[in-house]
Design an enzyme around this catalytic site. Structure first.
Site, mmCIF file in Angstrom:
data_model
loop_
_atom_site.group_PDB
_atom_site.id
_atom_site.type_symbol
_atom_site.label_atom_id
_atom_site.label_comp_id
_atom_site.label_asym_id
_atom_site.label_seq_id
_atom_site.Cartn_x
_atom_site.Cartn_y
_atom_site.Cartn_z
ATOM 1 N N ASP A 94 0.869 -1.170 0.000
ATOM 2 C CA ASP A 94 0.000 0.000 0.000
ATOM 3 C C ASP A 94 0.907 1.221 0.000
ATOM 4 O OD1 ASP A 94 -2.136 1.776 0.514
ATOM 5 O OD2 ASP A 94 -3.139 0.278 1.763
ATOM 6 N N ASP A 189 -2.786 4.490 -2.557
ATOM 7 C CA ASP A 189 -3.705 5.121 -1.615
ATOM 8 C C ASP A 189 -4.116 6.525 -2.091
ATOM 9 O OD1 ASP A 189 -4.855 5.198 1.190
ATOM 10 O OD2 ASP A 189 -3.592 6.991 1.241
ATOM 11 N N GLU A 244 -6.934 3.694 -5.370
ATOM 12 C CA GLU A 244 -8.128 4.065 -4.600
ATOM 13 C C GLU A 244 -8.660 5.388 -5.164
ATOM 14 O OE1 GLU A 244 -9.431 4.823 0.033
ATOM 15 O OE2 GLU A 244 -7.632 5.749 -0.752
ATOM 16 N N HIS A 315 -10.696 -1.653 5.564
ATOM 17 C CA HIS A 315 -10.272 -1.093 6.850
ATOM 18 C C HIS A 315 -10.875 0.285 7.129
ATOM 19 C CE1 HIS A 315 -7.874 0.807 3.849
ATOM 20 N NE2 HIS A 315 -7.390 1.664 4.733
ATOM 21 N N ASP A 316 -11.623 0.828 6.167
ATOM 22 C CA ASP A 316 -12.224 2.157 6.345
ATOM 23 C C ASP A 316 -13.735 2.088 6.521
ATOM 24 O OD1 ASP A 316 -9.816 3.543 6.042
ATOM 25 O OD2 ASP A 316 -10.013 3.621 3.862
HETATM 26 C C1 GLC Z 1 -7.208 6.085 2.329
HETATM 27 C C2 GLC Z 1 -7.011 4.959 3.324
HETATM 28 C C3 GLC Z 1 -7.384 5.456 4.686
HETATM 29 C C4 GLC Z 1 -6.484 6.602 5.041
HETATM 30 C C5 GLC Z 1 -6.518 7.684 3.972
HETATM 31 C C6 GLC Z 1 -5.380 8.628 4.137
HETATM 32 O O1 GLC Z 1 -8.516 6.449 2.192
HETATM 33 O O2 GLC Z 1 -7.732 3.845 2.920
HETATM 34 O O3 GLC Z 1 -7.298 4.464 5.663
HETATM 35 O O4 GLC Z 1 -6.887 7.156 6.261
HETATM 36 O O5 GLC Z 1 -6.398 7.156 2.671
HETATM 37 O O6 GLC Z 1 -4.176 8.008 3.810
#
Ligand code: GLC
Length: 529
Positions: A94, A189, A244, A315-316
């Site tokens: 990641d 990310d 993402e 995880h979010d």
């Molecule tokens: C993404 C991750 C999240 C994180 C954010 C900032 O959305 O999935 O967990 O807090 O980015 O890095």
């Protein structure tokens, strides 16, 4: 294009498996590779494991070249990669490129106006009215430099400036370093946020804080950066990249990233199809129509181009079993959700614990939470009592997904030999890997069957998606000669319009009686004429 037929598994390292510690470790992950192989996994995405002060559990990176010492060493990482490859498992890391930790050396040097690092971050003499994702202003003051820096997440996570040539050079080195280590790709990310609109007050100008994520999402410049990475680096390796894509992109905007940039996108919609009344546990909680429309909208586009990650939790987000499942039909609803997602076009990503049906945690007080987003919003909250605040956030909190992985029913759920860093869900005595491995009929064993089936069907990666309307409570679609039927409710539904069934390849109920009578949360994969 190996990634198209791969089954992915996401690991939240801090909570997955520990060896001799209260937090998860790399050696812990290595010790569970056989488990993942047995489950049918081909591809593992590990959330950030780099050195970090852990304001956002690793998404705030202090040193990209160092492994978080709480997790282990670079040697442990190499050992994990080798063992994974020996088992035929691929590993992606990641990579956080939108921001670093405030403790990163780049930031310190940029604060001190070191010429090489001067423009690594987004500095401004003025503070503008932009709101951040984690609540509060997106601008914070730096005493040393006497300027504001932009941070679209927490104030400990300053955004990098992608107009900086030196920054790009440094990032390319990091990417090549990890590829040389032998990893199989990256989850990128927050990648849709790399570029920002011009810094100025946004409308309504007279409002102190405006939460308008379009100011820093999916701007066209980001595509140029990713095309450059693809051309110069990614295309020279047999790897995969998944980005993402947040900030509320349209489907077309999301899939644009698959145009000579990334191999696949990871967007948010499928986790947003809950009925608003989440607390009415007596009925089903999925807004079936919204989910069906969203699936069809994405899949119809994917018939032509692009590829996507398929998931119902990460995880979010809260746990899928709590979001869309039904504890009265634990195995049926859990396996139906797996069929619903994993027979679609795209690469499945199972989130650790989803395969055993882990659920949300019963949070009671603010101090029960760890998440920086919760801490920030609570600090800013002026209207709600603690109890009201906890009730408002407990079901959707990211911390639901971050509780300790439930391996067995021993004292610390088989995670560690000393007290873990975070909560263990009290239901771990009944929901755990060991128990579900031993039971012939368990959600874990249904997952194995579904994964095996998906891998045996070329239609799932190749054939067109076609929505089939059988009943408004059912989501049903065809992939070539396959018909997938998912009852997303606890109703018994009688179908009058079922095509002729040739063969049933999967049925999440043991006993067959009549294809036309669909039981609560029943899922079928069948060959039809
Ligand atoms: C993404 C991750 C999240 C994180 C954010 C900032 O959305 O999935 O967990 O807090 O980015 O890095």
């Amino acid at each position: 294009m190996w990634y198209k037929s791969a089954i992915g598994y996401q690991i939240y390292p801090k909570s997955f498996k520990s060896i001799d510690s209260s937090v998860g470790t790399i050696k812990g992950i290595t010790s569970k590779l056989d488990y993942l192989k047995d489950l049918g996994i081909d591809l593992i995405w590990i959330c950030p494991i780099f050195d970090s002060p852990m304001d956002d559990n690793g998404y705030d990176i202090r040193d990209y070249y160092k492994i978080n010492p709480d997790y282990g060493t670079m040697e442990d990482v190499k050992e994990m990669i080798t063992k994974a490859h020996n088992l035929g498992l691929k590993i992606i890391f990641d990579l956080v490129l939108n921001h670093t930790s405030i403790e990163h050396e780049w930031f310190k040097k940029s604060c001190a106006k070191d010429p090489y690092y001067d423009d690594f971050y987004i500095w401004s003499k003025e503070k503008y009215n932009w709101g951040s994702f984690f609540g509060g202003s997106a601008f914070s003051y730096n005493e040393e430099r006497k300027e504001y820096f932009l941070h679209i997440f927490s104030d400990k996570m300053p955004d990098l400036n992608w107009k900086s040539i030196n920054l790009k050079k440094e990032v390319k080195k990091i990417i090549k370093y990890y590829l040389a280590l032998g990893i199989d790709g990256f989850r990128l990310d927050a990648i849709s946020h790399l570029c920002k609109k011009k810094l100025e007050n946004t409308t309504p100008i007279n409002k102190d804080l405006v939460y308008d994520y379009s100011l820093f999402s999916n701007l066209k410049e980001v595509h140029n950066i990713l095309k450059e990475f693809k051309r110069e680096i990614f295309s020279h390796y047999n790897i995969m990249t998944i980005g993402e894509i947040g900030g509320n992109p349209t489907i077309k905007q999301a899939l644009d990233y698959c145009n000579d940039e990334l191999d696949m996108v990871y967007t948010f919609g499928f986790t947003n199809c809950a009925k608003v009344d989440l607390h009415n546990m007596s009925s089903n909680k999925m807004d079936v129509k919204a989910m069906r429309n969203l699936i069809s909208a994405y899949q119809n586009e994917l018939n032509e181009k692009g590829w996507m990650g398929l998931y119902l939790t990460n995880h979010d987000i809260e746990r899928a079993m709590s979001l869309y499942g039904d504890m009265d039909y634990f195995i049926e609803s859990g396996s139906m959700l797996a069929v619903l997602m994993y027979m679609l076009k795209g690469t499945p990503f199972i989130y650790n614990g989803e395969e055993i049906g882990m659920t949300n945690y019963p949070f009671k007080k603010v101090s029960d939470f760890d998440d920086v987003r919760i801490r920030t919003t609570y600090k800013l909250n002026t209207t709600l009592s603690e109890e009201e605040f906890v009730n408002a956030v407990k079901d959707t909190s990211r911390d639901n997904a971050r509780t300790i992985m439930q391996w067995d029913d021993s004292e610390y759920a088989g995670f560690s030999s000393s007290k873990p860093w975070f909560h263990i869900n009290p239901n771990y005595k009944t929901i755990n890997v060991k128990k579900e491995e031993q039971e012939e009929r368990s959600l874990l064993n249904e997952y194995k069957k579904i994964i095996k089936l998906r891998k045996s069907l070329t239609q799932i990666t190749q054939s067109y998606y076609e929505e089939i309307m059988l009943d408004e409570r059912i989501i049903s679609y065809k992939r070539g000669n396959l018909l997938i039927i998912c009852n997303c409710t606890n109703n018994v539904i009688t179908l009058n319009n079922l095509p002729n069934v040739k063969r049933v390849l999967y049925n999440n109920y043991n006993n067959f009686h009549d294809y036309k009578v669909i039981e609560p949360y029943q899922a079928y994969v069948m060959e039809v004429e």
